[in-house]
Design a protein around this motif. Structure first.
Motif: not given
Length: 517
Positions: A122-125, A149-155, A157-158, A184-188
Motif C-alpha cells: 500500500v505504501l508503494m502506491n 510498520v514504523i520503519e516501513a512508513i519512514n522508508a 518516501g511519501k 513531515d507535518h505534525t498536527v497537534t
C-alpha cells in the motif's frame, strides 16, 4: 506559545467535556477535520489520491478514522490499518470506527507478522501517510510488532502527517526510545505539547501545526503551565516601541566590562551587540593594555581603560572605577573575555555584591563564580546568567551529560535557587525565571557554534534590558533575535565559516522584520 504536558492537556479535554458540555465526539470530529485541512494543503484536492491511515486503539486512532472518512468523502482512496483487534476499540474511537465500517470500508489488521507485506504494498502506491498510531499518553518504546510498520512508513518516501504527535515520541520529554515516525507535518490540537518543541524531537516532528478544535479559550489559558515556546508574536509584544520624539538617553545606557590580554574581541562583540540591539549609549571598560585595541575597533561605543594585573586582566584596583561607571548605567554586561585570573575573579565577586543595576553575567564572569553560586541570591538587582552546558556543569557540580539530559528541570531549579534568570545555551536554548516560568527557543543553527556568538548574545540581552525590558523577557527575546540573526547568516553564507560578526550585521534587520510582521 504556551506549552503543556500530556496530563495538562488531558485535564483541559475533560474540563471541556464535563463543564462546558462539548462532547468528546465533537472534539474528535474537529480534530480530524483540522488534520484533513493540513493534508489538503499538502496534496491539493484529495480526489483521486491514495492515502494510508495507520490507527491505534485509543483516541488518536479515533482521530485517524475521522480523517479517513473525510478524505474518502472527498474522493480519495483510503486504506485504514488498525494496530489492534477490533474488540479493543472503545468509546468515541469505536463510534468512528463503526461509522467507517457502515460506509462499507475495510479495516486492515496489523496483528500478525505477515501483515507488513500488505503495508509495504500500500505504501508503494500511496500519495500520503497519516500516522494516528500512538497519542500523547505514549511513553517508553513502541510494541515490537509495530517496529517494522514504523520503519516501513519512514522508508516509503511519501509525505507523512502525524496526528497530535509522531508515534514513538514522548509528549512530555521529547525522548525517543526506539522506532519513531519521522513526520513531515505534525498536527497537534489546541496547544503544543512540551516534547514537540524540544531539540530531541526536531527530526521527528517536521512542520508543526497547532490547530483549534473548539476547546474554549478560557480552558486553554488557565492552569499551572508556565512554559512557553518563543515566537515572533511574543517577541514583538515585548520589544520596546519608538514613537518619538526621543533621544539616545531614552534607550538606556549599557556598561560592558570584559576583555583581557589576547581576548579583546569578546568584549568588543558584546558592546557592539548591545548597540546593534538598540541601546542608546554603550560604554566598554577593558584592561588598560588592550584599551587602544578596543578603541580602534569601536566607533559607536565609548571606551575607558582599567587597572590590570601583570597578566593583562582586571586588577583589584579597577573595582572603584567600575562601580563609578555602573552608577551611571542602566545595565551591566560582565564577563566576556575577562580571563580566569584569581584576582580578576575576586573583582567579579565584589562587583556582584555591590552593584544595584541589572547584570548579565557570562563567560569568565560565570567561571569566577564556580563554588560561589550562593552569592547569586544576594545580588541586589536582576541577574541574568548565560552558561553553555559546560559552564553550567561547573557551576552545579554536574557532568555536562547530566545537564544535557535534564536541561529543562536543571535550568528551572537553578533559576529558582539562584533567584536569577538562567539562560542555558545550546540547541533549544532554555530561559528560566526565578518564578518558575520557562521559555524554549527554536531559532539558531549549528553554524553558530563558533567563538564569539555567546558574547553577542550577552550584548543583545543587555541592550534589551537597557531599553526597559524586564530581565526574563529580555533574555527570552534576546535568544530568539540572536538565533534568528544566525539563521539569516546561515541562509546567506552557509554554516561553515559563520562568524559572530555576521550576527551583528543582521540584528537590526531581524528586529525591523519582527516589528513589521
Amino acid at each position: 506559545m504556551r506549552l503543556v504536558t500530556a496530563r495538562e492537556m488531558g485535564e483541559m479535554d475533560q474540563k471541556t467535556i464535563n463543564e462546558y458540555g462539548i462532547p468528546g465526539l465533537v472534539l474528535m470530529e474537529n480534530a480530524g477535520i483540522r488534520v484533513v485541512d493540513v493534508i489538503t494543503g499538502i496534496l491539493g484536492d484529495p480526489c483521486g489520491k491514495t492515502v494510508a491511515v495507520f490507527a491505534g486503539k485509543g483516541n488518536n486512532g479515533g482521530d485517524g478514522f475521522v480523517v479517513a472518512r473525510h478524505l474518502f468523502n472527498s474522493g480519495a482512496e483510503v486504506h485504514v490499518f488498525l494496530a489492534a483487534d477490533h474488540e479493543q476499540i472503545k468509546g468515541d474511537a469505536l463510534v468512528n470506527l463503526n461509522i467507517w465500517r457502515k460506509m462499507g470500508q475495510k479495516v486492515y489488521s496489523l496483528t500478525r507478522d505477515n501483515d507488513i507485506n500488505l503495508v509495504r504494498l500500500v505504501l508503494m502506491n500511496a500519495d500520503l501517510v497519516v500516522d494516528a498510531l500512538y497519542g500523547t499518553g505514549f511513553k517508553g518504546a513502541v510494541q515490537e510488532r509495530m517496529a517494522p510498520v514504523i520503519e516501513a512508513i519512514n522508508a516509503c518516501g511519501k509525505p507523512v502527517v502525524a496526528v497530535d504527535i509522531p508515534s514513538g515520541l514522548e509528549a512530555d520529554t521529547g525522548r525517543v526510545n526506539g522506532p519513531c515516525i519521522r513526520a513531515d507535518h505534525t498536527v497537534t490540537f489546541a496547544l503544543a505539547k512540551l516534547g514537540l518543541v524540544l531539540p530531541s524531537a526536531s527530526e521527528y516532528v517536521g512542520q508543526l501545526h497547532i490547530v483549534d478544535i473548539s476547546i474554549p479559550a478560557a480552558v486553554t489559558s488557565e492552569g499551572e503551565s508556565r512554559r512557553f515556546y518563543i515566537t515572533k508574536q511574543l517577541v514583538r509584544d515585548w520589544l520596546p516601541r519608538r514613537t518619538g520624539p526621543e533621544h539616545k538617553g531614552d534607550f538606556g545606557r549599557v556598561l560592558v566590562i570584559g576583555g583581557s590580554r589576547g581576548m579583546s574581541g569578546a568584549a568588543v562583540l558584546a558592546a557592539q551587540a548591545a548597540a546593534r540591539t538598540g541601546a542608546g549609549l554603550v560604554t566598554l571598560g577593558v584592561p588598560e593594555s588592550i584599551h587602544d585595541i578596543a578603541e580602534t575597533k569601536l566607533t559607536e561605543v565609548m571606551t575607558f581603560p582599567l587597572p590590570e594585573t601583570e597578566k593583562g586582566t582586571l586588577s583589584r584596583s579597577s573595582l572603584d572605577k567600575i562601580l563609578d561607571h555602573a552608577r551611571r548605567a542602566d545595565v551591566l554586561a560582565l564577563g566576556p573575555g575577562l580571563g580566569t585570573n584569581n584576582e580578576t575573579a575576586a573583582v567579579v565577586k565584589e562587583i556582584l555584591l555591590r552593584i544595584e543595576i541589572p547584570c548579565v553575567l557570562d563567560a569568565d564572569g560565570l567561571n569566577a563564580m564556580v563554588g560561589k553560586t550562593e552569592l547569586f541570591r544576594v545580588v541586589k538587582s536582576d541577574l541574568v546568567v548565560t552558561p553553555h552546558p559546560g559552564e553550567m556543569a561547573r557551576l552545579t557540580g554536574c557532568s555536562t551529560g547530566q545537564i544535557q539530559n535534564n536541561r529543562l528541570n536543571i535550568a528551572t531549579q537553578k533559576a529558582v535557587d539562584w533567584h536569577s534568570v538562567v539562560v542555558l545555551k545550546g540547541e533549544g536554548t532554555t530561559v528560566a525565571g526565578p518564578d518558575g516560568t520557562l521559555f524554549i527557543n527554536g531559532t539558531g543553527n549549528p553554524g553558530m557554534a563558533s567563538g564569539g556568538t555567546g558574547d553577542v548574545l550577552t550584548g543583545v540581552i543587555a541592550g534589551l534590558i537597557a531599553q526597559g525590558m524586564q530581565a526574563l523577557y529580555a533574555a527570552a527575546a534576546g535568544v530568539f533575535l540572536h538565533g534568528e540573526a544566525g539563521d539569516i547568516a546561515a541562509r546567506e553564507k552557509g554554516m561553515a565559516g559563520l562568524l559572530a560578526s555576521d550576527l551583528l550585521e543582521n540584528l537590526p534587520a531581524v528586529i525591523k522584520h519582527i516589528e513589521e510582521t
